[in-house]
Design a protein around this motif. Structure first.
Motif, PDB file in Angstrom:
ATOM      1  N   ILE A 199       0.872  -1.261  -0.035  1.00 17.51           N
ATOM      2  CA  ILE A 199       0.179   0.039   0.026  1.00 17.51           C
ATOM      3  C   ILE A 199       0.837   1.169   0.052  1.00 17.51           C
ATOM      4  CG2 ILE A 199      -1.968  -1.015   1.144  1.00 17.51           C
ATOM      5  CD1 ILE A 199      -1.276   0.246   3.807  1.00 17.51           C
ATOM      6  N   GLY A 200       2.143   1.243  -0.156  1.00 17.51           N
ATOM      7  CA  GLY A 200       2.850   2.308  -0.204  1.00 17.51           C
ATOM      8  C   GLY A 200       3.329   2.826   1.100  1.00 17.51           C
ATOM      9  N   ALA A 201       3.151   2.517   2.085  1.00 18.29           N
ATOM     10  CA  ALA A 201       3.399   3.002   3.450  1.00 18.29           C
ATOM     11  C   ALA A 201       4.736   3.375   3.614  1.00 18.29           C
ATOM     12  CB  ALA A 201       2.877   2.232   4.611  1.00 18.29           C
ATOM     13  N   GLY A 202       5.833   2.766   3.130  1.00 21.20           N
ATOM     14  CA  GLY A 202       7.215   3.291   3.151  1.00 21.20           C
ATOM     15  C   GLY A 202       7.989   2.577   4.335  1.00 21.20           C
ATOM     16  N   MET A 203       7.243   2.022   5.304  1.00 19.56           N
ATOM     17  CA  MET A 203       8.050   1.458   6.402  1.00 19.56           C
ATOM     18  C   MET A 203       9.310   0.611   6.130  1.00 19.56           C
ATOM     19  SD  MET A 203       6.339   3.140   8.565  1.00 19.56           S
ATOM     20  CE  MET A 203       7.237   2.397  10.240  1.00 19.56           C
ATOM     21  N   CYS A 204       9.360  -0.193   5.112  1.00 15.16           N
ATOM     22  CA  CYS A 204      10.420  -1.091   4.549  1.00 15.16           C
ATOM     23  C   CYS A 204      11.483  -0.245   4.271  1.00 15.16           C
ATOM     24  CB  CYS A 204      10.072  -1.847   3.673  1.00 15.16           C
ATOM     25  SG  CYS A 204       9.336  -1.267   1.980  1.00 15.16           S
ATOM     26  N   VAL A 205      11.238   1.047   3.588  1.00 21.36           N
ATOM     27  CA  VAL A 205      12.352   1.792   3.181  1.00 21.36           C
ATOM     28  C   VAL A 205      12.934   2.526   4.168  1.00 21.36           C
ATOM     29  CG1 VAL A 205      13.098   3.708   1.563  1.00 21.36           C
ATOM     30  CG2 VAL A 205      11.402   2.150   0.891  1.00 21.36           C
ATOM     31  N   LEU A 206      12.173   2.941   5.040  1.00 27.00           N
ATOM     32  CA  LEU A 206      12.592   3.689   6.527  1.00 27.00           C
ATOM     33  C   LEU A 206      13.565   2.726   7.370  1.00 27.00           C
ATOM     34  CD1 LEU A 206       9.621   5.844   7.260  1.00 27.00           C
ATOM     35  CD2 LEU A 206      11.722   6.460   6.330  1.00 27.00           C
ATOM     36  N   THR A 207      13.304   1.372   7.408  1.00 24.98           N
ATOM     37  CA  THR A 207      13.653   0.498   8.072  1.00 24.98           C
ATOM     38  C   THR A 207      15.092  -0.168   7.656  1.00 24.98           C
ATOM     39  OG1 THR A 207      11.683   0.099   9.156  1.00 24.98           O
ATOM     40  CG2 THR A 207      13.186  -1.341   9.537  1.00 24.98           C
TER      41      THR A 207
END
Length: 69
Positions: free
Chosen positions: A11-19
């Motif tokens: 859903i494009g929350a971006g938590m993976c990129v931040l983590t």
């Protein structure tokens, strides 16, 4: 460790990129997950597991392939 992502679930929350930015990115067009490294080195395993936990849509899967890290 083997990492897979399901772009259809993202859903494009971006938590993976931040983590774990060394392993995940987001597409510029749709904001969905882009997997940069499907077999990250051991020093990134904890961050990848945390990214999997934080993903609100469950779009990240991890298999340990027999390693202990």
């Amino acid at each position: 460790m083997k990492v897979t992502t399901d772009v259809a679930r993202c859903i494009g929350a971006g938590m993976c990129v931040l983590t774990a930015p060394e392993v995940f990115d987001q597409s510029e067009d749709e904001g969905t997950v882009v997997l940069l490294d499907d077999t990250p080195p051991p020093e990134l395993h904890a961050a990848v597991r945390r990214a999997r936990q934080l993903c609100p849509s469950g779009a990240i899967s991890v298999s340990d392939q027999g390693d202990e890290s």
